[in-house]
Every structure is written in structure tokens, then in C-alpha cells.
Write a protein that holds these residues in place. Sequence first.
Motif, PDB file in Angstrom:
ATOM      1  N   VAL A   1       0.808  -1.046  -0.125  1.00 21.19           N
ATOM      2  CA  VAL A   1       0.057   0.037   0.021  1.00 21.19           C
ATOM      3  C   VAL A   1       0.794   1.312   0.152  1.00 21.19           C
ATOM      4  N   VAL A   2       0.605   2.096  -0.861  1.00 19.75           N
ATOM      5  CA  VAL A   2       1.372   3.458  -0.743  1.00 19.75           C
ATOM      6  C   VAL A   2       0.389   4.762  -1.088  1.00 19.75           C
ATOM      7  N   THR A   3       0.934   5.694  -0.798  1.00 24.61           N
ATOM      8  CA  THR A   3       0.184   6.902  -0.806  1.00 24.61           C
ATOM      9  C   THR A   3       0.921   7.970  -1.827  1.00 24.61           C
ATOM     10  N   PRO A   4       0.958   7.905  -3.268  1.00 21.76           N
ATOM     11  CA  PRO A   4       1.768   8.690  -3.917  1.00 21.76           C
ATOM     12  C   PRO A   4       1.724   9.978  -4.130  1.00 21.76           C
ATOM     13  N   VAL A   5       0.354  10.529  -3.888  1.00 20.18           N
ATOM     14  CA  VAL A   5       0.273  11.989  -3.407  1.00 20.18           C
ATOM     15  C   VAL A   5      -0.934  12.192  -2.527  1.00 20.18           C
ATOM     16  N   PRO A   6      -1.253  13.236  -1.820  1.00 20.24           N
ATOM     17  CA  PRO A   6      -2.112  13.162  -0.794  1.00 20.24           C
ATOM     18  C   PRO A   6      -3.667  12.869  -1.464  1.00 20.24           C
ATOM     19  N   GLY A   7      -4.225  12.409  -0.558  1.00 16.11           N
ATOM     20  CA  GLY A   7      -5.497  12.036  -0.969  1.00 16.11           C
ATOM     21  C   GLY A   7      -5.820  10.719  -1.870  1.00 16.11           C
ATOM     22  N   LEU A   8      -4.739  10.109  -2.142  1.00 20.70           N
ATOM     23  CA  LEU A   8      -4.768   9.046  -3.205  1.00 20.70           C
ATOM     24  C   LEU A   8      -3.998   7.820  -2.436  1.00 20.70           C
ATOM     25  N   VAL A   9      -4.803   6.714  -2.191  1.00 19.09           N
ATOM     26  CA  VAL A   9      -4.133   5.352  -1.825  1.00 19.09           C
ATOM     27  C   VAL A   9      -3.975   4.317  -2.609  1.00 19.09           C
ATOM     28  N   MET A  10      -3.005   3.734  -3.083  1.00 15.11           N
ATOM     29  CA  MET A  10      -2.874   2.713  -4.092  1.00 15.11           C
ATOM     30  C   MET A  10      -2.508   1.286  -3.455  1.00 15.11           C
ATOM     31  N   ILE A  11      -3.110   0.156  -3.944  1.00 17.28           N
ATOM     32  CA  ILE A  11      -2.780  -0.935  -3.257  1.00 17.28           C
ATOM     33  C   ILE A  11      -2.715  -2.160  -4.509  1.00 17.28           C
ATOM     34  N   ALA A  12      -1.814  -2.911  -4.292  1.00 14.56           N
ATOM     35  CA  ALA A  12      -1.476  -4.071  -5.430  1.00 14.56           C
ATOM     36  C   ALA A  12      -0.885  -5.192  -4.857  1.00 14.56           C
ATOM     37  N   GLY A  13      -0.739  -6.125  -5.712  1.00 12.93           N
ATOM     38  CA  GLY A  13      -0.343  -7.669  -5.323  1.00 12.93           C
ATOM     39  C   GLY A  13      -1.358  -8.236  -4.504  1.00 12.93           C
ATOM     40  N   GLY A  14      -0.706  -9.279  -3.643  1.00 11.88           N
ATOM     41  CA  GLY A  14      -1.803 -10.046  -2.873  1.00 11.88           C
ATOM     42  C   GLY A  14      -2.497 -11.190  -3.595  1.00 11.88           C
ATOM     43  N   LYS A  15      -3.257 -11.928  -2.874  1.00 12.99           N
ATOM     44  CA  LYS A  15      -4.092 -13.078  -3.657  1.00 12.99           C
ATOM     45  C   LYS A  15      -5.419 -13.012  -3.166  1.00 12.99           C
ATOM     46  N   LEU A  16      -6.401 -13.853  -3.609  1.00 18.01           N
ATOM     47  CA  LEU A  16      -7.642 -13.757  -3.342  1.00 18.01           C
ATOM     48  C   LEU A  16      -8.049 -14.102  -2.006  1.00 18.01           C
ATOM     49  N   THR A  17      -7.081 -15.243  -1.384  1.00 21.70           N
ATOM     50  CA  THR A  17      -7.507 -15.428  -0.006  1.00 21.70           C
ATOM     51  C   THR A  17      -7.266 -14.319   0.710  1.00 21.70           C
ATOM     52  N   THR A  18      -6.580 -13.485   0.536  1.00 20.52           N
ATOM     53  CA  THR A  18      -6.119 -12.402   1.623  1.00 20.52           C
ATOM     54  C   THR A  18      -6.565 -11.085   1.153  1.00 20.52           C
ATOM     55  N   TYR A  19      -7.622 -11.071   0.414  1.00 21.71           N
ATOM     56  CA  TYR A  19      -8.361  -9.873   0.129  1.00 21.71           C
ATOM     57  C   TYR A  19      -8.766  -9.035   1.388  1.00 21.71           C
ATOM     58  N   ARG A  20      -9.208  -9.460   2.459  1.00 19.51           N
ATOM     59  CA  ARG A  20      -9.529  -8.833   3.710  1.00 19.51           C
ATOM     60  C   ARG A  20      -8.372  -7.995   4.342  1.00 19.51           C
TER      61      ARG A  20
END
Length: 576
Positions: free
Chosen positions: A369-388
Motif C-alpha cells: 500500500v502506498v500514498t503517492p500523492v495526498p488523497g490517493l491510496v494505491m494497493i496492489a499485489g496479494g492474492k484472493l485469499t487475503t483480500y480482507r
Amino acid sequence: MSRSSALSPQARSASLAAMRGIEGQGELDVLVVGGGVVGAGTALDAVTRGLNTGLLEQRDLASGTSSRSSKLVHGGLRYLEMLDFGLVREALQERGLLLTRLAPHLVRPVPFLYPLTHRGWERPYVGAGLALYDGMAMAGRYGSGLPRHRHLSRRAVQRLAPDFNPASLAGAIQYYDCQVDDARLVLSLARTAAAHGAHVATRVEVTGFLREGERVVGVRARDLETQEDFEVRARVVVNAAGVWTDEIQELVGGRGALHVQASKGIHLVVPRDRIRSEAGFIVRTEKSVLFVIPWGRHWIIGTTDTPWSLDKAHPAASKADIDYILEHVNAILREPLDHEDVEGVYAGLRPLLSGESEPTSRISREHTVVTPVPGLVMIAGGKLTTYRVMGRDAVDAAAHSLTSTLGGFTVRASITDRVPLVGAADWETRQNQRVLLARRSGLHVARIDHLLGRYGGLVDDLLDLVESRRVLGVPLEGAEDYLAAEVVYAVTHEGARHLDDVLTRRTRISIETFDRGVSAAPGVAALMAAELGWDPTRTADEVDHYLRRVEAERRSQRMLTDQEADEARVQVSDIV
């Protein structure tokens, strides 16, 4: 705020009006971009923390990666071998949580055989790994909920799986994991979020970001059903676009620390009677692992793991991909499978966080999880099982941003480990009442079991529909495993807006029939037309588009290379 979970056409219109501020609700606290499992999980996490939440999806819920997985809820044995103990422990805990509390109606145990081909060292080596796997699951907060692994002799394997080639076996170890219809899991997450007050709208494209100085304060969007442009203002935007992460990143000037590499995985679907076995099995290949997974009256066999840089909306399976899977599964079968045995083929893209120069099969599935600019959160990677967990971490990052900009504003901690999904309530009761429900409805008890496995406690909705409109209690022509009522319900409660949505994701007709749903398409379209107000021309267009899509997929699957397969598949794009 609790309201209906139904994702009806009217609910979509109301959600769009609310997100645009037409109903005087002002800006959202959190806007999620992306309607896959991570986006839907993030929206549920945000709304159950008391945040005013919206979700926009460019196509259909789970239309990308989240409907094209191996459909397993598992810890990941291969990550254990890669010594990624943290990821395995986390995934096993989430598996137990889904099985026992959050979605027991959707997630079910499935037995697997791990074939042993070497005498001596292999059995203790694999056995130790599976003992650790089971031990980590049982040590988790929610326990395992599954039987422990057990060692099988060569003769025992032959009794359990008579179609295994005995020449390739020295025995096996049986262990358990879980499976889920991935698209229905996403749908259930979105409906649960809607039931708690989230605004959900599909077929809406995000075309840009609204900025005040450096800060992102919302998005520009286009309703792809009406071609109308509008704005949605939000204190924080969460990008959960999966393999489209880099494209969304470009909309804010390319600023960001995430670079996602798409890895293509294809799966074959074959009839259950083609392989006699009471359990699925897992086979090591030179590149990855191959799963043969029980799926109702079918087997799902996959997957490949190869880099993909072509069309992301419609990744294509080539003949080389199909041959690769057939070659490896045939190595352990008495009677080989061939192309004529394949009912369905589907291809999906895993959003992997780019490593240095690692092959995709070696890149970790951990998320960032990163916040490249204020007000924007980006999330990537992971797998179906760990969506929560991914959704929780994304909202934690959003909460930090909200707290820093709104003095005295406190965001509560995540509670999604205690929020069952729609259909979980009353599921066990309805399971116990299955014979009674069959008697009352006039449906065969096998039909009731089918409905319970798809809708859980919401089975009452389907039975009420059949009772009020008896004509909906008949099987679909060309896809007899499903009832006509399920098509109507997909439109009135599950957000289906196009024929493809029903044949590919609300049901699995497109991969569970040899004709890929072609004969079922006209009847399904007619049922949808009555609910959505389609005229004969629009209905015919929907059927024509679906038939052309099936033909494009078949053509792509005869091509030898990814490039040729992609060129064949992209001849038919999404219907608008």
C-alpha cells in the motif's frame, strides 16, 4: 446505516446520484476504484468503519482477475517452500475465517492428493511441509476447520483415484484446502457493502482525477451506459485496479511507487467423468504447480504462469497454453485428455508487484500500500485469499490521510473479521431444512443444494421468486444446471446489466458447457430483456455480441503464440 443489499438497476441509479452529490450528501469519505475482490473488500471495510463510501467499476464486478482464478482459498504450499512463512500464516488464518465465520455458504473444503513419485526422501520431505501447513492453520485464531493430512500407500491412491497412472506413483499424501466461486465471493462482498450503506456502480470509467494543489479530491468519470461525464468528490480515493494499477497511476502524472507486472494464468474445464477420482490433486511442473480441482460436475485444471503485456481486459489462452496443461496432466493419468475433452477455457491476469528480473512464478504475492500523492491510496499485489487484509490495510492508509486533514476526525479500527457476508446468516438452518424446502417449493432436493451453495441463506429470495412466478422454476435450455429464476435474480439483485455478466460471472455457463453457452444465450437474453426493458433489437445485439465473443475466444485458442491469440481475441471488445 442498513439498507437492501440488492444491486438493482434502481440501486445503481441511486448510488450514482449519491456519489455525484445530487442528493445533497456532499463528498464521500472514501471512493474505491475497482470492483474486483480487493476493491469490494476495501469498500466493505470502509463502510463498516462508519465512512461514507463509494465504489466505481469500469466493467462488471469481478470482470477481471477476480473471476478467472483457480478458485482456491488456500495458504499456498509453494510459498511455504519459498520460506514465505508470514504470507502462508496470514493466508491460512484468512482461510479459517472465511470457512467458519464470514462465508461458510460459499467456501467449502476440498481434498487434494499430493502424488509422490520418488521412494525414500520425498515422503518425509513433503510430509513435514504438510505437517507445518496444518500446524500453522490450527495455531491460527480461527483454527483449521479442516481434517489433517494423511499418508496414503500406492494401493490406497488407486482406490481413491483409479485414473492415476500407477507407473508414475509411489504413493501420495492427502491434505485439505478450500475453494470458492471467486466471482460470487466478490458479488457477496459488494452486496454486503451496499447493505451497510456503500454506493456501488458498475460500467463507470474513471477518466481522471480532481486536484486541489497536490491533493487528489475526487475523480472525473463517465457512465458507459449513457456516455454522460460527471465528477465524484471524495476525501480519499483508493485505487484497487489490480493489473490496471500502472494506468491509473499515469492519471496522476505517473507519480507512485507501485509497478505491477501481469502474469497470465489459464485454466481448462473438463467433465468430472473424464477423471475418476474422489479428490483433486496437485502436480509439480518445471515452472510452477498444476492443480486439478473438483468443481461440481467438472474439473478445473490449471494453471500457467507467464508474463503478459498485451490486452489486459481480455487475456487470451493460446493453443500452446492449452497443450502445456494437457501435457502435464496427462503425464499422471491412465487415459490422456485431449482438446475434445475440454468444455471451457479461461485466462486471467495476476497483478504481481514487479521484482528485479525474477520470472513471474517466483515473484511474491504479498501486497503493498502506498500514498503517492495526498488523497490517493494505491494497493496492489496479494492474492484472493487475503483480500480482507488488503482491504483493511488500504483503509488504514486512507484513515491516516483522513485524520491528518480533518482535525478531531477518528476512524475506527477494522471490524470485517466480524462481519459475515450476505447469505451467511441462516445458511446452516436452511441446510438442515433442505428436504423441507424441496417439498414446499416442488423443486428436487438437488436443486435446493445447488441454490444453497450459491446463495446460502438468501435461498429464500429465489424460492419466493419461483413461488410467485412458477415459470421461473424451470431449468435453462442449454444449461440445465441453472434455473430461470437465477437469471432474473442476477438482474434484480446482483447488478447484472449485460448477457455476458450472467453467462460468465453470475453463472459459469460460459465454461461449464461444451458450446460455451451459445444455446443458452437466447433464452437468458429474453429473461434479462423483460427485467431491463430491452427491445428486440437490443436483445438481439446482446446475443450477437456474446456469440461473436465465443467465436473470438475459440479462434484465439487455436493460435500458437500469445501475439496471435491476442489479435484474434481483441476482435470483439466489450459491449456498450
